[in-house]
Design a protein around this motif. Structure first.
Motif, PDB file in Angstrom:
ATOM      1  N   ILE A 269      21.097  19.538 -76.126  1.00 60.78           N
ATOM      2  CA  ILE A 269      19.647  19.443 -75.922  1.00 60.78           C
ATOM      3  C   ILE A 269      19.179  18.004 -75.736  1.00 60.78           C
TER       4      ILE A 269
ATOM      5  N   HIS B  14      12.415  19.460 -75.510  1.00 64.81           N
ATOM      6  CA  HIS B  14      11.619  18.775 -74.494  1.00 64.81           C
ATOM      7  C   HIS B  14      10.172  18.601 -74.972  1.00 64.81           C
TER       8      HIS B  14
ATOM      9  N   ALA C  38      17.465  17.519 -72.291  1.00 64.53           N
ATOM     10  CA  ALA C  38      16.028  17.774 -72.181  1.00 64.53           C
ATOM     11  C   ALA C  38      15.216  16.758 -72.981  1.00 64.53           C
TER      12      ALA C  38
ATOM     13  N   SER D 113      13.377  19.861 -65.926  1.00 67.29           N
ATOM     14  CA  SER D 113      14.137  19.815 -67.172  1.00 67.29           C
ATOM     15  C   SER D 113      14.737  21.185 -67.493  1.00 67.29           C
TER      16      SER D 113
ATOM     17  N   SER E  30      18.722  21.945 -67.168  1.00 61.59           N
ATOM     18  CA  SER E  30      19.350  22.350 -68.433  1.00 61.59           C
ATOM     19  C   SER E  30      20.070  23.678 -68.267  1.00 61.59           C
TER      20      SER E  30
ATOM     21  N   THR F 115      24.076  24.193 -68.568  1.00 58.14           N
ATOM     22  CA  THR F 115      24.578  25.040 -69.643  1.00 58.14           C
ATOM     23  C   THR F 115      25.845  25.778 -69.226  1.00 58.14           C
TER      24      THR F 115
ATOM     25  N   GLY G 233      16.536  23.870 -75.670  1.00 59.77           N
ATOM     26  CA  GLY G 233      16.269  22.690 -74.862  1.00 59.77           C
ATOM     27  C   GLY G 233      14.790  22.522 -74.581  1.00 59.77           C
TER      28      GLY G 233
ATOM     29  N   TYR H 275      20.631  28.183 -75.376  1.00 60.82           N
ATOM     30  CA  TYR H 275      20.694  26.778 -74.972  1.00 60.82           C
ATOM     31  C   TYR H 275      19.432  26.369 -74.220  1.00 60.82           C
TER      32      TYR H 275
END
Length: 258
Positions: free
Chosen positions: A82, A172, A85, A119, A123, A127, A168, A164
């Motif tokens: 994470i 963020h 992010a 983002s 992400s 992942t 994230g 995930y």
């Protein structure tokens, strides 16, 4: 003789796709993005191999416990992942970098929407390589032996990707709110390691709704039956945390001084 100063470009010339492209370039050129991805990949792969071979067990009250049953340990790499992010959201608050972005895109709603979109998208893409090798190593033998249906394995992989992504998004939003990268990473890591175990027996009905515990419930790996939620409930709780974090961050980003 005076030279006329060119007028700034109107906002209409800055397309949303241009903002998305700028955010993509920013995130993919951050060293933290690649460091987090590599570490998460390595950690997940090692855990997948160890869980598949069952060569390591942890002492428990009822005897040695396979690490595959330790949800917090198996999910630990997400708190490195994470950082992608978190750094995407929080790194611009250093050295006045955000002011440059706002000078180019004064419309804060459009800017935040672009930041959040890129983002989340990057992400989600990242992942897959971070999780897939370790997940495949862990479950391939069980699928081949017929102990685990392929459909269930795919559903479990999708659930892990969802965890995930949502964690994230929480990171963020937290990074925007805190205007730093250190605080979100520290809080999100310390909560499942220290806070949840400390209050698990005294406040189980509160602990079960924390992001980490909701994530474990979604994956069907609750740390304790007393704090277990149905997987669908775990998904809804985790999604609610992500939506809350993003919406608060959006409001703060729009109204706070840069």
């Amino acid at each position: 003789m005076r030279t006329a100063t060119p007028a700034p470009l109107p906002m209409e010339t800055i397309r949303f796709s241009d903002i998305l492209a700028a955010e993509r370039i920013k995130i993919t050129t951050l060293p933290a993005t690649w460091i987090a991805l590599v570490i998460a990949l390595c950690a997940n792969t090692v855990l997948g191999v160890v869980a598949a071979t069952d060569v390591v067990r942890i002492a428990g009250q009822d005897g040695p416990i396979p690490i595959a049953r330790l949800g917090t340990l198996m999910l630990a790499p997400v708190y490195v992942f994470i950082a992608i992010a978190v750094f995407a959201a929080g790194s611009e608050h250093r050295g006045g970098q955000l002011r440059v972005s706002l000078a180019a895109v004064p419309d804060r709603d459009r800017l935040f929407a672009a930041k959040l979109t890129v983002s989340a998208a990057l992400s989600l893409i990242a992942t897959i390589p971070a999780v897939l090798p370790g997940y495949a190593l862990r479950h391939a033998a069980a699928v081949r032996a017929g102990e685990l249906r392929a459909g269930h394995a795919v559903a479990g992989f999708v659930a892990l990707l969802t965890v995930y992504l949502l964690l994230g998004l929480i990171g963020h939003g937290f990074a925007v709110i805190a205007k730093t990268v250190i605080t979100p990473l520290a809080v999100l890591f310390i909560t499942p390691v220290l806070v949840s175990p400390l209050f698990r027996s005294t406040l189980p009905h509160v602990v079960k709704f924390l992001p980490h515990e909701a994530a474990l419930s979604l994956l069907g790996m609750p740390a304790d039956p007393a704090i277990a939620l149905h997987p669908v409930a775990g998904l809804l709780v985790l999604a609610a945390w992500a939506a809350l974090s993003a919406s608060i961050a959006w409001k703060i980003f729009v109204h706070r001084d840069s």
